[in-house]
Design a protein around this motif. Structure first.
Motif, PDB file in Angstrom:
ATOM      1  N   GLU A  78     -10.098  -3.122  -7.519  1.00  0.00           N
ATOM      2  CA  GLU A  78      -9.753  -2.897  -6.142  1.00  0.00           C
ATOM      3  C   GLU A  78      -8.194  -2.833  -5.821  1.00  0.00           C
ATOM      4  O   GLU A  78      -8.070  -1.704  -5.461  1.00  0.00           O
ATOM      5  N   LYS A  79      -7.527  -3.839  -6.370  1.00  0.00           N
ATOM      6  CA  LYS A  79      -6.126  -3.659  -6.371  1.00  0.00           C
ATOM      7  C   LYS A  79      -5.601  -2.384  -6.968  1.00  0.00           C
ATOM      8  O   LYS A  79      -4.625  -1.887  -6.373  1.00  0.00           O
ATOM      9  N   GLN A 100      -6.233   0.474  -4.721  1.00  0.00           N
ATOM     10  CA  GLN A 100      -5.592   0.334  -3.490  1.00  0.00           C
ATOM     11  C   GLN A 100      -4.025   1.037  -3.975  1.00  0.00           C
ATOM     12  O   GLN A 100      -3.275   1.644  -3.265  1.00  0.00           O
ATOM     13  N   THR A 101      -3.493   0.145  -5.074  1.00  0.00           N
ATOM     14  CA  THR A 101      -2.183   0.658  -5.483  1.00  0.00           C
ATOM     15  C   THR A 101      -2.007   2.288  -5.759  1.00  0.00           C
ATOM     16  O   THR A 101      -1.098   2.648  -5.252  1.00  0.00           O
ATOM     17  N   ALA A 155      -3.886  -9.825  -9.126  1.00  0.00           N
ATOM     18  CA  ALA A 155      -4.166  -9.225  -7.915  1.00  0.00           C
ATOM     19  C   ALA A 155      -4.795 -10.268  -6.974  1.00  0.00           C
ATOM     20  O   ALA A 155      -4.758  -9.901  -5.818  1.00  0.00           O
ATOM     21  N   ARG A 163      -9.261  -6.935  -9.501  1.00  0.00           N
ATOM     22  CA  ARG A 163      -8.165  -6.077 -10.312  1.00  0.00           C
ATOM     23  C   ARG A 163      -8.533  -4.808  -9.912  1.00  0.00           C
ATOM     24  O   ARG A 163      -7.472  -3.719  -9.730  1.00  0.00           O
TER      25      ARG A 163
END
Ligand code: ZN
Ligand code: ZN
Length: 127
Positions: free
Chosen positions: A47-48, A51-52, A32, A45
């Motif tokens: 957060e990523k 977001q994804t 990430a 991780r």
């Protein structure tokens, strides 16, 4: 800049979660991005991932909204064409229906595009 944890060592990267300067020993490259070891890696991780997922969700919503707009416009045009096949109350009604569908689809498509443009502007501001 020196490492946040080791004042004697040079920093080589910045944690993308907390923004601290990190040395070779402290830095950790994750899928990430760059983070401190431990907590920051996890939060980055998470957060990523969020977001994804949010991105996928938004894309799906946008795509289905666009599809239904095109569908409405297509239906509208079909109705309008059909109403040209004859005269009378029924055909007038069909013509009205066709115009309604076309207008609805066009407006929905326009709103969809405006929202998309606004979102693009907002995401640019973050970068
Ligand atoms: Zn950190
Ligand atoms: Zn360090």
């Amino acid at each position: 800049m020196k490492c946040y944890n080791h004042p004697e060592k040079d920093g080589v990267a910045i944690c993308q979660a907390c923004g601290r300067v990190l040395c070779h020993e402290c830095v950790r490259e994750t899928d990430a991005g760059i983070a401190c070891r431990g907590e920051c890696t996890e939060s980055l991780r998470a957060e990523k991932k969020l977001q994804t997922e949010l991105g996928f969700h938004l894309q799906n919503v946008k795509r289905s909204a666009r599809l239904s707009s095109f569908f409405s416009i297509g239906m509208g045009i079909l109705f309008i064409l059909f109403s040209n096949m004859g005269f009378g109350l029924v055909y007038n009604f069909v013509l009205l229906l066709g115009i309604g569908f076309t207008l609805y689809g066009s407006v929905a498509l326009l709103v969809n595009m405006i929202i998309f443009l606004k979102q693009q502007k907002r995401s640019k501001r973050y970068i």
